[in-house]
Design a protein around this motif. Structure first.
Motif, PDB file in Angstrom:
ATOM      1  N   PRO A  19       0.831  -1.208   0.000  1.00 46.67           N
ATOM      2  CA  PRO A  19       0.000   0.000   0.000  1.00 46.67           C
ATOM      3  C   PRO A  19       0.864   1.256   0.000  1.00 46.67           C
ATOM      4  O   PRO A  19       1.941   1.260   0.583  1.00 46.67           O
ATOM      5  N   ASP A  73      -2.543   5.557   1.313  1.00 45.24           N
ATOM      6  CA  ASP A  73      -3.749   4.761   1.047  1.00 45.24           C
ATOM      7  C   ASP A  73      -4.550   4.527   2.316  1.00 45.24           C
ATOM      8  O   ASP A  73      -3.982   4.323   3.389  1.00 45.24           O
ATOM      9  N   PRO A 129      -2.095  -4.100   6.467  1.00 40.51           N
ATOM     10  CA  PRO A 129      -2.217  -4.521   5.076  1.00 40.51           C
ATOM     11  C   PRO A 129      -1.594  -5.897   4.842  1.00 40.51           C
ATOM     12  O   PRO A 129      -1.912  -6.567   3.872  1.00 40.51           O
ATOM     13  N   TYR A 186      -6.389   1.178  -0.536  1.00 43.18           N
ATOM     14  CA  TYR A 186      -5.739  -0.113  -0.672  1.00 43.18           C
ATOM     15  C   TYR A 186      -6.846  -1.148  -0.793  1.00 43.18           C
ATOM     16  O   TYR A 186      -7.400  -1.602   0.216  1.00 43.18           O
ATOM     17  N   THR A 233      -7.342  -1.053  -7.283  1.00 46.22           N
ATOM     18  CA  THR A 233      -6.158  -1.436  -8.052  1.00 46.22           C
ATOM     19  C   THR A 233      -6.544  -1.793  -9.481  1.00 46.22           C
ATOM     20  O   THR A 233      -5.891  -1.382 -10.443  1.00 46.22           O
TER      21      THR A 233
END
Lengths: 220, 220
Positions: free
Chosen positions: A104, A108, A172, B9, B14
DNA sequence: CGGGATCCCTTAGGATACTG
DNA sequence: CAGTATCCTAAGGGATCCCG
């Protein structure tokens, strides 16, 4: 024909003309979790300009994808039945994008709604059905979610899960557990996941229930 | 973080950062049919500005979605294995968009690649497997496609299909046959579909093999 | 405080022409 | 064939302001 039309008679084109504009599918993603107020959407999409949010909501309404529902106090936006049909699209996108997530960016954020959808994309009903029911409280970043898996079905609710079989915190790095790059045991050992309460062995069941392949795109 | 980043994230984000720009998924759609030269892509996307096509091809390459392959004479663009993973996304989009297609704008075109993908989205392997193999030559607008259905698998090839069990011509009205709004018999009667050669009864098998629900979005 | 509307500026995207 | 180069418009980004 609009100047911005793609000019083809094709299902993909029709879909993109309805939800292909910037931010539109992220609004849909959040509404797949549940009806949301304007302010909720804004909070869940921190970088969306307010005029763009307003514009998208109007376009999605005009396209029959969402509906404004007046409430006792204020109003919410909600997917129509047609709009709910986008679940396949959003989950497919999330599944594909997962492989390319990488690390990330420091800036983010992770929101409750995006994480809820991410867990839905990674959920494997077949595997879950073959395992005993389980409940988890997952704390990822600032987000706290209650997960209940029973009879091969997943329920995600925002907030804590009192009496959860396993309560854990992670960052994450949870990505690497879901991708299988890191085993549950390793994840605990390395501090990627911190078990706060309950049976640490349940993290194995969690990793089996929520899984997405993540081989990075080879140059091939 | 780029100013144009969504700042989350999340797999969906993405994915959208890789293929969410205008035209990108239509380029992918055409490349799902097979490798294509720059000129093929331009021809298949008549309204794309050439500078945008060039820009998208560079971005998709940088994202690992496509690859340039030099050829004896010129070069082609081709999906990477990662890029091929977008098939689910494109088919899901096409399936969803099908419901909202309505009547074509007079200026809309139908290309061989878009029609190939449309047939793939409508294809029902389960149904096909339960029926005898069949071959069709479909002429939709100016596009001529050879369709071969065998063992629950579909092959679509551009061009005529000599010896096809059924050769038919149709316009955009074929949409109503695939949606089931018009039965095969009615379609022939009303001239929506014109049987040029072979057994007209095979149109029933066609309609059973290629089907997508199309209830228009109710206001509900 | 929820639900936007407005303003200004930047940049992506559209149209067309041209080139190695 | 496979793109660049250019010019122009419109969409998106950022901040601020407004109204019930």
């Amino acid at each position: 024909m609009g100047a911005r039309s793609y000019g083809q008679y094709c299902g993909v084109v029709t879909a993109l003309e309805l939800v292909g504009e910037r931010w539109a599918l992220l609004i849909v993603r959040d509404l797949l979790v549940g009806p949301r107020r304007y302010t909720d959407l804004k909070a869940g999409l921190p970088r969306i300009p307010t005029n763009i949010l307003a514009a998208r909501l109007k376009e999605l309404q005009a396209g029959g994808v969402i509906r404004r529902v007046p409430l006792a106090h204020g109003l919410v936006y909600q997917l129509t039945e047609f709009g709910r049909g986008l679940e396949d699209v959003v989950l497919a996108l999330g599944r594909w994008g997962f492989r390319a997530m990488g690390e990330p960016d420091p800036a983010d954020v992770v929101t409750a709604d995006s994480l809820t959808i991410a867990l839905r994309t990674a959920f494997r009903p077949g595997v879950a059905a073959a395992l005993p029911a389980a409940s988890y409280e997952a704390r990822i970043g600032d987000v706290v979610l209650a997960l209940d898996v029973a009879d091969g079905a997943l329920t995600v609710t925002p907030g804590p899960r009192p009496g959860a079989g396993l309560t854990f915190a992670a960052g994450p790095g949870i990505h690497s557990v879901i991708s299988g790059e890191v085993s549950p045991a390793e994840a605990i050992e390395r501090g990627v996941v911190e078990v706060l309460d309950g049976d640490p062995a349940l993290l194995d069941r969690f990793a089996a229930t929520f899984h997405l392949a993540a081989e990075p795109a080879p140059a091939a």
